[in-house]
Design a protein around this motif. Structure first.
Motif, short mmCIF file in Angstrom:
data_model
loop_
_atom_site.label_atom_id
_atom_site.label_comp_id
_atom_site.label_asym_id
_atom_site.label_seq_id
_atom_site.Cartn_x
_atom_site.Cartn_y
_atom_site.Cartn_z
N ASN A 1 0.82 -1.21 0.00
CA ASN A 1 0.00 0.00 0.00
C ASN A 1 0.86 1.26 0.00
OD1 ASN A 1 -2.32 -1.56 0.08
ND2 ASN A 1 -2.50 -1.46 2.31
N ARG A 2 1.95 1.20 0.78
CA ARG A 2 2.86 2.36 0.84
C ARG A 2 3.52 2.60 -0.51
NH1 ARG A 2 8.45 2.12 4.10
NH2 ARG A 2 9.16 4.31 3.87
N VAL A 3 3.95 1.53 -1.17
CA VAL A 3 4.59 1.65 -2.48
C VAL A 3 3.59 2.15 -3.52
CG1 VAL A 3 5.74 0.41 -4.34
CG2 VAL A 3 6.31 -0.11 -1.95
N GLU A 4 2.37 1.65 -3.47
CA GLU A 4 1.36 2.07 -4.45
C GLU A 4 1.09 3.57 -4.33
OE1 GLU A 4 -2.15 -0.28 -4.17
OE2 GLU A 4 -1.15 -2.14 -4.76
N ARG A 5 1.02 4.09 -3.10
CA ARG A 5 0.81 5.53 -2.92
C ARG A 5 2.00 6.32 -3.49
NH1 ARG A 5 -1.03 3.83 2.21
NH2 ARG A 5 0.97 4.44 3.16
N TYR A 6 3.19 5.81 -3.26
CA TYR A 6 4.39 6.49 -3.77
C TYR A 6 4.38 6.51 -5.31
CZ TYR A 6 9.35 7.43 -4.66
OH TYR A 6 10.53 7.96 -5.09
N ILE A 7 4.03 5.39 -5.91
CA ILE A 7 3.98 5.31 -7.38
C ILE A 7 2.96 6.30 -7.93
CG2 ILE A 7 3.26 3.83 -9.31
CD1 ILE A 7 4.54 1.48 -7.79
N GLN A 8 1.78 6.37 -7.33
CA GLN A 8 0.74 7.27 -7.80
C GLN A 8 1.19 8.72 -7.72
OE1 GLN A 8 -2.02 5.87 -9.14
NE2 GLN A 8 -2.54 7.92 -9.88
N GLN A 9 1.95 9.05 -6.68
CA GLN A 9 2.41 10.43 -6.49
C GLN A 9 3.56 10.80 -7.44
OE1 GLN A 9 3.49 10.31 -2.36
NE2 GLN A 9 1.36 10.31 -1.63
N ASN A 10 4.21 9.78 -8.03
CA ASN A 10 5.39 10.06 -8.87
C ASN A 10 5.24 9.53 -10.29
OD1 ASN A 10 7.73 11.10 -6.93
ND2 ASN A 10 6.56 9.56 -5.81
N LEU A 11 4.00 9.37 -10.76
CA LEU A 11 3.78 8.83 -12.11
C LEU A 11 4.44 9.67 -13.19
CD1 LEU A 11 0.06 7.59 -12.25
CD2 LEU A 11 2.15 6.23 -12.36
N SER A 12 4.54 10.98 -12.98
CA SER A 12 5.08 11.85 -14.02
C SER A 12 6.60 11.82 -14.10
CB SER A 12 4.63 13.30 -13.78
OG SER A 12 5.13 13.77 -12.55
N SER A 13 7.25 11.14 -13.16
CA SER A 13 8.72 11.12 -13.14
C SER A 13 9.28 10.03 -14.05
CB SER A 13 9.23 10.90 -11.72
OG SER A 13 10.63 10.70 -11.72
N PRO A 14 10.06 10.40 -15.07
CA PRO A 14 10.70 9.39 -15.92
C PRO A 14 11.66 8.49 -15.14
CG PRO A 14 10.80 11.57 -16.92
CD PRO A 14 10.38 11.76 -15.50
N ALA A 15 12.09 8.96 -13.97
CA ALA A 15 13.06 8.21 -13.15
C ALA A 15 12.37 7.23 -12.21
CB ALA A 15 13.93 9.18 -12.35
N LEU A 16 11.04 7.10 -12.31
CA LEU A 16 10.32 6.18 -11.42
C LEU A 16 10.64 4.75 -11.81
CD1 LEU A 16 8.24 5.77 -9.16
CD2 LEU A 16 6.44 5.86 -10.91
N THR A 17 11.49 4.11 -10.99
CA THR A 17 11.94 2.74 -11.25
C THR A 17 11.95 1.97 -9.92
OG1 THR A 17 14.26 3.29 -10.86
CG2 THR A 17 13.43 3.53 -13.14
N PRO A 18 12.08 0.65 -9.99
CA PRO A 18 12.22 -0.11 -8.74
C PRO A 18 13.39 0.38 -7.89
CG PRO A 18 11.68 -1.59 -10.53
CD PRO A 18 11.92 -0.24 -11.15
N ASP A 19 14.49 0.74 -8.52
CA ASP A 19 15.65 1.23 -7.77
C ASP A 19 15.32 2.51 -7.01
OD1 ASP A 19 17.32 -0.84 -8.47
OD2 ASP A 19 18.22 0.22 -10.17
N MET A 20 14.61 3.41 -7.69
CA MET A 20 14.23 4.68 -7.07
C MET A 20 13.29 4.43 -5.88
SD MET A 20 12.13 7.80 -8.88
CE MET A 20 11.34 9.11 -7.94
N ILE A 21 12.34 3.54 -6.05
CA ILE A 21 11.39 3.23 -4.97
C ILE A 21 12.11 2.60 -3.78
CG2 ILE A 21 9.39 1.83 -4.36
CD1 ILE A 21 8.54 2.05 -7.32
N SER A 22 12.97 1.64 -4.09
CA SER A 22 13.71 0.95 -3.04
C SER A 22 14.55 1.92 -2.23
CB SER A 22 14.60 -0.13 -3.65
OG SER A 22 15.36 -0.79 -2.66
#
Length: 340
Positions: A214-235
């Motif tokens: 749930n925490r990751v899903e919220r983060y992804i939704q907040q950063n959808l516009s970022s081309p740098a949104l990757t598993p590495d960035m999330i981790s």
């Protein structure tokens, strides 16, 4: 005279190799079917039949080697989508389904979701497939697990495999009066295989707290516009181990697949909004895609049409019940000869 099940057939010897291949492509418009490099279409050979076992469509046949890429066939992973259970009695099929690699054959069974993309190269093969509208399983399997690209190797799947081989033998002579009983049996065995898959997934995911996803899903939704949104960035940003992150999203096809899915769903919502007039390029940019071409290709693979067509028509839905699917094939193959 006993009524037989409705059926269609494509057989190379009834026409030419080229014509048989074109008909195969025509009856499966949501697939991209092509021959491997170096293969001559004049050597193509196939003999395939399909029977309407309402609401199921059962297909069986033999085909030469081919690339079979599945394009999405509906607007969402909901009731309108179909599931396909493909058994390769002989031959192999190797590819990937939204990032989930598969390599199976010689008596093995795979599950596919027609709303999601896949690509694979099959060898010369003898195969049997059952096309199942998702809604037909609603009462038997209220929560259908993610089967896309999953190769079934359970005991329950073994019973389904035996049943599918039996269907190939008996459907050519099955009467319409017997069809309802066989359909119920087929759905029950499919449900058993899915139940076992669901139970195994629940066991595998028990060690991953729902709060993490749930925490990751919220983060992804907040950063959808970022081309740098990757598993590495999330981790890194959320201080979550990569192994934990991947395990949390395994049932959804992986973290990258989930990010892509959310971006495409957001794009569709923008395209359908009557007062949003941003260009296709602007939409691609605001949702983090590298360029318009990359976005358009991904959108087409997911929804089966281009962003421009989706905006113009206001829909990406292509619902196909078993009857609709079979009637379409009948129209395309009006001159096809019946099984002997």
């Amino acid at each position: 005279m006993t009524d037989r099940l409705p059926f269609v057939r494509i057989r190379s010897e009834d026409t030419t190799p080229e014509a048989a291949f074109r008909k195969w492509q025509a009856v499966l418009p949501q697939y991209s079917i092509r021959l491997p490099d170096g293969h001559d279409i004049r050597d193509f050979d196939m003999d395939a039949s399909a029977w309407l076992l309402e609401p199921l469509v059962v297909m069986a046949g033999r085909t030469r080697a081919a690339w079979v890429d599945r394009l999405p066939s509906s607007e969402a992973k909901g009731e309108q989508t179909n599931l396909v259970f493909a058994l390769f009695c002989e031959g192999r099929w190797k590819g990937e389904a939204e990032g989930r690699p598969f390599d199976f054959g010689d008596g093995e069974l795979i599950g596919l979701d027609t709303s999601r993309a896949s690509t694979g190269l099959s060898t010369d093969s003898h195969w049997i497939m059952i096309n199942v509208p998702r809604r037909a399983l609603a009462k038997l399997v209220p929560a259908i697990p993610d089967l896309h690209g999953h190769v079934f190797r359970s005991a329950s799947a073994g019973f389904l495999i035996d049943h599918m081989m039996s269907l190939e033998r008996h459907l050519p002579t099955l009467s319409t009066a017997e069809a309802e009983r066989i359909t119920r049996a087929s759905l029950t065995l499919i449900a058993a295989a899915l139940d076992e898959l669901a139970a195994r997934k629940e066991t595998n995911q028990a060690s991953t707290p729902p709060a993490i996803r749930n925490r990751v899903e919220r983060y992804i939704q907040q950063n959808l516009s970022s081309p740098a949104l990757t598993p590495d960035m999330i981790s890194k940003d959320l201080e979550i181990a990569r192994s934990t992150l991947y395990r949390a999203f395994a049932e959804l096809g992986g973290v990258s697949a989930f990010i892509q899915e959310r971006r495409l769903e957001a794009a569709r919502a923008i395209l359908f909004h009557p007062e949003d007039h941003r260009t296709i390029g602007d939409i691609a940019n605001v949702l983090g895609f590298d360029n318009t071409a990359t976005f358009s290709k991904a959108f087409h693979r997911r929804f089966g049409c281009s962003p421009r067509v989706a905006r113009a028509t206001g829909t990406t839905r292509i619902p196909l019940s078993g009857r609709q699917l079979f009637d379409f094939w009948t129209d395309v193959l009006g001159d096809a000869k019946p099984p002997e």
